[in-house]
Design a protein around this motif. Structure first.
Motif, PDB file in Angstrom:
ATOM      1  N   LYS A 127      -5.634   5.308   0.978  1.00  0.00           N
ATOM      2  CA  LYS A 127      -7.159   6.173   1.589  1.00  0.00           C
ATOM      3  C   LYS A 127      -8.121   4.862   1.326  1.00  0.00           C
ATOM      4  O   LYS A 127      -9.213   5.132   2.094  1.00  0.00           O
ATOM      5  N   ARG A 128      -7.985   4.157   0.198  1.00  0.00           N
ATOM      6  CA  ARG A 128      -9.130   3.180  -0.243  1.00  0.00           C
ATOM      7  C   ARG A 128      -9.385   2.257   0.935  1.00  0.00           C
ATOM      8  O   ARG A 128     -10.481   2.187   1.507  1.00  0.00           O
ATOM      9  N   THR A 129      -8.145   1.566   1.341  1.00  0.00           N
ATOM     10  CA  THR A 129      -8.331   0.851   2.719  1.00  0.00           C
ATOM     11  C   THR A 129      -7.127   1.115   3.414  1.00  0.00           C
ATOM     12  O   THR A 129      -5.963   0.547   3.237  1.00  0.00           O
ATOM     13  N   PRO A 130      -7.337   2.169   4.395  1.00  0.00           N
ATOM     14  CA  PRO A 130      -6.230   2.608   5.296  1.00  0.00           C
ATOM     15  C   PRO A 130      -5.567   1.403   6.230  1.00  0.00           C
ATOM     16  O   PRO A 130      -6.345   0.669   6.718  1.00  0.00           O
TER      17      PRO A 130
ATOM     18  N   SER B 265      -0.763   7.891  -1.482  1.00  0.00           N
ATOM     19  CA  SER B 265      -1.728   8.157  -0.449  1.00  0.00           C
ATOM     20  C   SER B 265      -3.028   7.849  -1.030  1.00  0.00           C
ATOM     21  O   SER B 265      -4.027   7.299  -0.171  1.00  0.00           O
ATOM     22  N   ASP B 266      -3.415   8.139  -2.329  1.00  0.00           N
ATOM     23  CA  ASP B 266      -4.578   7.865  -2.828  1.00  0.00           C
ATOM     24  C   ASP B 266      -5.052   6.129  -2.609  1.00  0.00           C
ATOM     25  O   ASP B 266      -6.099   6.011  -2.341  1.00  0.00           O
ATOM     26  N   ARG B 267      -4.146   5.392  -2.889  1.00  0.00           N
ATOM     27  CA  ARG B 267      -4.101   4.030  -2.814  1.00  0.00           C
ATOM     28  C   ARG B 267      -4.168   3.628  -1.242  1.00  0.00           C
ATOM     29  O   ARG B 267      -5.314   2.868  -1.120  1.00  0.00           O
TER      30      ARG B 267
ATOM     31  N   GLU C 105       4.112   1.185  -0.909  1.00  0.00           N
ATOM     32  CA  GLU C 105       2.624   1.192  -0.331  1.00  0.00           C
ATOM     33  C   GLU C 105       2.500   0.033   0.498  1.00  0.00           C
ATOM     34  O   GLU C 105       2.178  -0.251   1.756  1.00  0.00           O
TER      35      GLU C 105
ATOM     36  N   THR D 152      -4.141  13.084   1.312  1.00  0.00           N
ATOM     37  CA  THR D 152      -3.415  13.535   0.076  1.00  0.00           C
ATOM     38  C   THR D 152      -3.454  15.215   0.163  1.00  0.00           C
ATOM     39  O   THR D 152      -4.205  15.512  -0.142  1.00  0.00           O
TER      40      THR D 152
ATOM     41  N   ARG E  89       1.672  -0.383   4.396  1.00  0.00           N
ATOM     42  CA  ARG E  89       0.641  -1.216   4.868  1.00  0.00           C
ATOM     43  C   ARG E  89       0.784  -2.107   6.068  1.00  0.00           C
ATOM     44  O   ARG E  89       0.154  -2.395   7.064  1.00  0.00           O
TER      45      ARG E  89
END
Length: 147
Positions: free
Chosen positions: A28-31, A24-26, A133, A39, A137
């Motif tokens: 959130k950077r570019t949803p 989730s942190d990854r 991830e 998160t 995406r």
């Protein structure tokens, strides 16, 4: 209104249990388009307000889940299956918490290798995190085998 909401669950202190948080942190950077990402760590109940506010059509929970598979394997399953697998729901039972909402909800569970205090993410689970991830995406969750 976002059509998809993703919750990353887990505890960063316990090795592979951090996998949902890392994903989730990854994200959130570019949803992904039309997606909002939270998160939630070990307290998904604190994010119920977001469902009421955002009114998504779909909620995807991502967490380590002991499903008796090979470490790093991942599966998609219904929230109702949580009682059928060893899934860390961290607080109030998730199915009870989420059944009040009219939205498609499912879990992406990733089989942990080690859930030990202070352990780093295992190589197999780190590889699974990258795959999950990428799938999230491109909104390809139907590609994930069901449990």
């Amino acid at each position: 209104m976002s059509k998809t909401m993703i919750w990353g669950l887990g505890n960063e202190l316990y090795g592979d249990d951090a996998v949902g948080v890392i994903i989730s942190d990854r994200l959130k950077r570019t949803p992904p388009a039309d997606t909002v990402v939270y998160t939630c760590y070990t307290v998904p109940g604190n994010y119920v307000y977001a469902i009421k506010r955002e009114r998504p059509e779909k909620l995807i929970l991502v967490d380590a889940s002991d499903m008796g598979l090979i470490p790093g394997d991942f599966r998609r399953f219904s929230i109702e299956r949580i009682s059928d697998v060893s899934f860390t729901n961290h607080d109030m039972p998730l199915n009870l918490m989420l059944n009040q909402f009219d939205l498609e909800t499912f879990v992406i569970g990733i089989q942990p290798d080690r859930v030990v205090l202070g352990a780093p993410l295992s190589v197999k689970v780190a590889s699974a995190a990258e795959k999950v991830e990428r799938i999230l995406r491109r909104e390809g969750t139907d590609e994930i085998a069901p449990l």
